[in-house]
Motif scaffolding. Structure first.
Motif, mmCIF file in Angstrom:
data_model
loop_
_atom_site.group_PDB
_atom_site.id
_atom_site.type_symbol
_atom_site.label_atom_id
_atom_site.label_comp_id
_atom_site.label_asym_id
_atom_site.label_seq_id
_atom_site.Cartn_x
_atom_site.Cartn_y
_atom_site.Cartn_z
ATOM 1 N N SER A 8 7.601 -10.959 9.192
ATOM 2 C CA SER A 8 6.406 -11.731 8.838
ATOM 3 C C SER A 8 5.313 -11.642 9.896
ATOM 4 O O SER A 8 4.193 -12.066 9.664
ATOM 5 C CB SER A 8 6.774 -13.193 8.602
ATOM 6 N N PHE A 9 5.614 -11.064 11.063
ATOM 7 C CA PHE A 9 4.603 -10.933 12.122
ATOM 8 C C PHE A 9 3.638 -9.781 11.875
ATOM 9 O O PHE A 9 2.565 -9.731 12.440
ATOM 10 C CB PHE A 9 5.257 -10.728 13.484
ATOM 11 N N TYR A 10 4.044 -8.813 11.051
ATOM 12 C CA TYR A 10 3.252 -7.613 10.820
ATOM 13 C C TYR A 10 2.715 -7.606 9.395
ATOM 14 O O TYR A 10 3.476 -7.669 8.439
ATOM 15 C CB TYR A 10 4.096 -6.350 11.041
ATOM 16 N N GLY A 11 1.385 -7.512 9.262
ATOM 17 C CA GLY A 11 0.767 -7.475 7.949
ATOM 18 C C GLY A 11 0.068 -6.149 7.727
ATOM 19 O O GLY A 11 -0.303 -5.450 8.680
ATOM 20 N N PHE A 12 -0.118 -5.814 6.462
ATOM 21 C CA PHE A 12 -0.752 -4.548 6.097
ATOM 22 C C PHE A 12 -1.892 -4.806 5.126
ATOM 23 O O PHE A 12 -1.738 -5.543 4.152
ATOM 24 C CB PHE A 12 0.267 -3.599 5.466
ATOM 25 N N LEU A 13 -3.038 -4.197 5.423
ATOM 26 C CA LEU A 13 -4.211 -4.266 4.558
ATOM 27 C C LEU A 13 -4.491 -2.860 4.061
ATOM 28 O O LEU A 13 -4.726 -1.945 4.856
ATOM 29 C CB LEU A 13 -5.419 -4.805 5.340
ATOM 30 N N GLY A 14 -4.447 -2.674 2.752
ATOM 31 C CA GLY A 14 -4.739 -1.377 2.145
ATOM 32 C C GLY A 14 -6.113 -1.405 1.518
ATOM 33 O O GLY A 14 -6.389 -2.236 0.661
ATOM 34 N N ILE A 15 -6.991 -0.508 1.960
ATOM 35 C CA ILE A 15 -8.361 -0.454 1.435
ATOM 36 C C ILE A 15 -8.548 0.871 0.704
ATOM 37 O O ILE A 15 -8.276 1.940 1.250
ATOM 38 C CB ILE A 15 -9.401 -0.594 2.565
ATOM 39 N N GLY A 16 -9.013 0.786 -0.541
ATOM 40 C CA GLY A 16 -9.228 1.978 -1.345
ATOM 41 C C GLY A 16 -7.929 2.464 -1.979
ATOM 42 O O GLY A 16 -6.856 1.888 -1.771
ATOM 43 N N THR A 23 0.135 0.978 1.408
ATOM 44 C CA THR A 23 0.497 -0.423 1.608
ATOM 45 C C THR A 23 1.588 -0.868 0.639
ATOM 46 O O THR A 23 2.441 -1.685 0.985
ATOM 47 C CB THR A 23 -0.751 -1.319 1.470
ATOM 48 N N ARG A 24 1.569 -0.322 -0.559
ATOM 49 C CA ARG A 24 2.577 -0.675 -1.558
ATOM 50 C C ARG A 24 3.993 -0.454 -1.041
ATOM 51 O O ARG A 24 4.893 -1.249 -1.285
ATOM 52 C CB ARG A 24 2.332 0.143 -2.830
ATOM 53 N N ARG A 25 4.184 0.589 -0.297
ATOM 54 C CA ARG A 25 5.522 0.895 0.255
ATOM 55 C C ARG A 25 5.964 -0.177 1.249
ATOM 56 O O ARG A 25 7.131 -0.552 1.268
ATOM 57 C CB ARG A 25 5.523 2.266 0.938
ATOM 58 N N PHE A 26 5.047 -0.658 2.058
ATOM 59 C CA PHE A 26 5.390 -1.710 3.017
ATOM 60 C C PHE A 26 5.687 -3.029 2.299
ATOM 61 O O PHE A 26 6.588 -3.770 2.687
ATOM 62 C CB PHE A 26 4.280 -1.894 4.051
ATOM 63 N N GLU A 27 4.938 -3.303 1.235
ATOM 64 C CA GLU A 27 5.186 -4.515 0.463
ATOM 65 C C GLU A 27 6.572 -4.462 -0.178
ATOM 66 O O GLU A 27 7.279 -5.476 -0.222
ATOM 67 C CB GLU A 27 4.110 -4.705 -0.605
ATOM 68 N N GLU A 28 6.982 -3.293 -0.648
ATOM 69 C CA GLU A 28 8.319 -3.140 -1.230
ATOM 70 C C GLU A 28 9.418 -3.436 -0.211
ATOM 71 O O GLU A 28 10.503 -3.881 -0.581
ATOM 72 C CB GLU A 28 8.494 -1.713 -1.773
ATOM 73 N N CYS A 33 1.328 -8.176 2.569
ATOM 74 C CA CYS A 33 0.277 -7.181 2.342
ATOM 75 C C CYS A 33 -0.853 -7.749 1.493
ATOM 76 O O CYS A 33 -0.648 -8.644 0.677
ATOM 77 C CB CYS A 33 0.848 -5.962 1.625
ATOM 78 N N VAL A 34 -2.035 -7.163 1.686
ATOM 79 C CA VAL A 34 -3.193 -7.392 0.825
ATOM 80 C C VAL A 34 -3.780 -6.026 0.532
ATOM 81 O O VAL A 34 -3.904 -5.190 1.426
ATOM 82 C CB VAL A 34 -4.260 -8.288 1.511
ATOM 83 N N VAL A 35 -4.113 -5.782 -0.734
ATOM 84 C CA VAL A 35 -4.802 -4.547 -1.100
ATOM 85 C C VAL A 35 -6.205 -4.896 -1.565
ATOM 86 O O VAL A 35 -6.429 -5.922 -2.204
ATOM 87 C CB VAL A 35 -4.047 -3.740 -2.187
ATOM 88 N N ALA A 36 -7.158 -4.043 -1.189
ATOM 89 C CA ALA A 36 -8.565 -4.296 -1.515
ATOM 90 C C ALA A 36 -9.184 -3.034 -2.094
ATOM 91 O O ALA A 36 -8.896 -1.922 -1.639
ATOM 92 C CB ALA A 36 -9.319 -4.725 -0.258
ATOM 93 N N PHE A 93 -2.106 -4.033 10.340
ATOM 94 C CA PHE A 93 -2.293 -2.590 10.206
ATOM 95 C C PHE A 93 -3.238 -2.368 9.029
ATOM 96 O O PHE A 93 -3.019 -2.920 7.946
ATOM 97 C CB PHE A 93 -0.966 -1.888 9.948
ATOM 98 N N ILE A 94 -4.257 -1.569 9.243
ATOM 99 C CA ILE A 94 -5.225 -1.274 8.182
ATOM 100 C C ILE A 94 -5.029 0.164 7.726
ATOM 101 O O ILE A 94 -5.100 1.092 8.530
ATOM 102 C CB ILE A 94 -6.673 -1.483 8.674
ATOM 103 N N CYS A 95 -4.748 0.302 6.444
ATOM 104 C CA CYS A 95 -4.515 1.628 5.847
ATOM 105 C C CYS A 95 -5.696 1.963 4.945
ATOM 106 O O CYS A 95 -5.945 1.271 3.963
ATOM 107 C CB CYS A 95 -3.221 1.616 5.018
ATOM 108 N N ALA A 96 -6.422 3.006 5.310
ATOM 109 C CA ALA A 96 -7.594 3.410 4.539
ATOM 110 C C ALA A 96 -7.833 4.904 4.755
ATOM 111 O O ALA A 96 -7.281 5.500 5.680
ATOM 112 C CB ALA A 96 -8.821 2.615 4.975
#
Length: 97
Positions: A8-16, A23-28, A33-36, A93-96
């Motif tokens: 729970s300390f590590y979050g992922f933001l997927g943009i585009g 990001t979907r893989r990390f959420e699984e 995670c949040v996707v934008a 972590f920001i994935c874009a």
């Protein structure tokens, strides 16, 4: 430290589109995670728990100038979304692309 304690300390933001796919893989795996995206159609295709649509966005179609302007316009809202959906994270972590 066990996995459930640190996950729970590590979050992922997927943009585009690319960021959402990664990001979907990390959420699984159980990470928060949040996707934008600026395209509601692209967001609808993803089975993500937390989705954020850029206000006034109708898809950027790889137009970098347009995507940067939308991000700038929606940055505070996006930050608020991340804080509300992932309050316990210490690292984002920001994935874009």
């Amino acid at each position: 430290m066990y996995r459930k304690e640190y996950i729970s300390f590590y979050g992922f933001l997927g943009i585009g589109q690319f960021g959402m796919n990664v990001t979907r893989r990390f959420e699984e795996e159980g990470f928060p995670c949040v996707v934008a995206n600026s395209s509601e159609e692209d967001l609808a295709t993803k089975n993500a728990k937390n989705k954020f649509h850029f206000r006034n966005g109708k898809g950027c179609h790889k137009d970098r100038k347009k995507s940067k302007a939308l991000l700038k316009e929606n940055l505070e809202l996006l930050i608020d979304e991340v804080r509300s959906k992932m309050p316990a994270i210490t690292t984002l972590f920001i994935c874009a692309s």
